[in-house]
Design an enzyme around this catalytic site. Structure first.
Site, mmCIF file in Angstrom:
data_model
loop_
_atom_site.group_PDB
_atom_site.id
_atom_site.type_symbol
_atom_site.label_atom_id
_atom_site.label_comp_id
_atom_site.label_asym_id
_atom_site.label_seq_id
_atom_site.Cartn_x
_atom_site.Cartn_y
_atom_site.Cartn_z
ATOM 1 N N SER A 76 0.822 -1.212 0.000
ATOM 2 C CA SER A 76 0.000 0.000 0.000
ATOM 3 C C SER A 76 0.853 1.258 0.000
ATOM 4 O O SER A 76 0.323 2.353 -0.206
ATOM 5 C CB SER A 76 -0.911 0.019 1.236
ATOM 6 O OG SER A 76 -0.141 0.002 2.425
ATOM 7 N N HIS B 156 -3.254 -3.642 -5.701
ATOM 8 C CA HIS B 156 -3.497 -3.162 -4.348
ATOM 9 C C HIS B 156 -4.964 -3.270 -3.983
ATOM 10 O O HIS B 156 -5.807 -2.517 -4.484
ATOM 11 C CB HIS B 156 -3.025 -1.717 -4.221
ATOM 12 C CG HIS B 156 -3.217 -1.152 -2.849
ATOM 13 N ND1 HIS B 156 -3.582 0.153 -2.624
ATOM 14 C CD2 HIS B 156 -3.113 -1.735 -1.624
ATOM 15 C CE1 HIS B 156 -3.687 0.358 -1.326
ATOM 16 N NE2 HIS B 156 -3.416 -0.770 -0.698
ATOM 17 N N GLU C 56 -6.431 -1.161 -7.052
ATOM 18 C CA GLU C 56 -5.487 -0.341 -7.809
ATOM 19 C C GLU C 56 -4.508 -1.243 -8.561
ATOM 20 O O GLU C 56 -3.829 -2.075 -7.954
ATOM 21 C CB GLU C 56 -4.724 0.601 -6.883
ATOM 22 C CG GLU C 56 -5.606 1.682 -6.279
ATOM 23 C CD GLU C 56 -4.864 2.600 -5.330
ATOM 24 O OE1 GLU C 56 -5.104 3.814 -5.350
ATOM 25 O OE2 GLU C 56 -4.038 2.079 -4.545
ATOM 26 N N ASN D 15 -4.498 6.131 -1.204
ATOM 27 C CA ASN D 15 -3.769 6.466 0.019
ATOM 28 C C ASN D 15 -3.067 7.820 -0.067
ATOM 29 O O ASN D 15 -2.845 8.470 0.958
ATOM 30 C CB ASN D 15 -2.756 5.375 0.359
ATOM 31 C CG ASN D 15 -3.414 4.188 1.041
ATOM 32 O OD1 ASN D 15 -4.496 4.319 1.605
ATOM 33 N ND2 ASN D 15 -2.776 3.040 0.994
#
Length: 289
Positions: free
Chosen positions: A120, A141, A153, A192
């Site tokens: 991540s 991800h 992702e 993120n």
């Protein structure tokens, strides 16, 4: 015909158990590698418990649950990954650990087998550079809990073959309810990169006494239409996981928005990690300062 029918998964922790379940629910066979039988047993139990909850809520049948679990096999031997069509790594966010493990796996699976990381926060480009044939390395991800969160992702490293990106987008589209988003390999990727500063700001405001943990979550959940509040989310993610992710992004960018708040560091040092430890911002106590 669906691509990647036999998948090697590295790591049977919370995230690994969820990802294994997602792959198996799509009809694929999953071989999960971990360090010992105890960790494998815990991962299998976590997947079984999650599926049992679905049965209890009427979301799936007992037969479907058993069929999904039957497609997941645990092992402690890297050699058992020989013959898989795809490798997905989901171990602790430690770059050197990931590189060493992926190098061992690369020796077993062959030069044409794609190797993906579920990191991540770490650089996919950096991980790819440590492996032979880096063009077959990319990021995949998932978000926690993997069976419920829809976004995946697909991360393009500098070395990634564009044909692999296309295959991965098509692959994610075959996973029930999942939607692929192709992103570049930058600190935090897309979600993120935006989420980490937001969560850090919330922690800082809570530490400053702006409101109780309950009221912060209530206000942001109802005021912004979110399904969960930010402090509840942090407890679910794991405060240690968030600390590693935001510290990594801060180190990579120098951007102070990613600097871990002092309270976050103190809570992790005290073992208050959220749901996994039974005590966090909202877990165990309503106000855990």
């Amino acid at each position: 015909m669906n691509d990647f029918q036999r998948i090697g998964l590295l790591g049977f922790g919370t995230m690994g158990a969820g990802v294994a379940q997602v792959f198996a629910a799509s009809g694929r066979d999953v071989v999960v590698l971990d360090t010992d039988s105890t960790r494998i047993g815990r991962g299998a139990d976590a997947a079984a418990d999650f599926l049992a909850g679905g049965v209890a809520r009427g979301k799936l049948t007992e037969d479907t649950k058993e069929a999904v679990l039957s497609r997941i096999t645990g092992t402690t031997e890297v050699a058992d990954l020989a013959g898989v069509d795809l490798v997905v790594e989901s171990v602790t966010e430690d770059a050197e650990l990931k590189k060493a493990l992926l190098a061992r796996v690369a020796d077993v699976v062959g030069a044409d087998t794609p190797i993906l990381t579920n990191t991540s926060a770490l650089s996919v480009t950096d991980l790819a550079a440590a492996l032979p044939h880096p063009s077959r390395v990319a990021g995949l991800h998932f978000f926690n809990p993997a069976p419920m969160m829809r976004t995946v992702e697909v991360v393009r490293a500098l070395q990634t073959d564009e044909a692999l990106i296309d295959r991965l987008v098509a692959f994610v589209d075959t996973l029930d309810g999942k939607k692929p988003v192709v992103v570049e390999d930058r600190p935090g990727f897309l979600v993120n990169a935006l989420l980490l500063p937001y969560l850090n700001d919330v922690i800082a405001e809570y530490d400053d006494g702006l409101a109780t943990a309950d009221d912060i979550d209530l206000a942001l959940r109802l005021g912004l239409g979110y399904k969960s509040g930010p402090l509840e989310m942090l407890d679910m993610i794991g405060l240690d996981v968030h600390l590693r992710a935001t510290a990594s992004a801060h180190a990579a960018t120098g951007d102070d928005r990613y600097a871990p708040p002092p309270l976050l560091r103190k809570m992790v040092a005290a073992g208050r990690l959220g749901a996994k430890s039974g005590q966090g911002f909202r877990t165990g106590k309503k106000d855990s300062r």
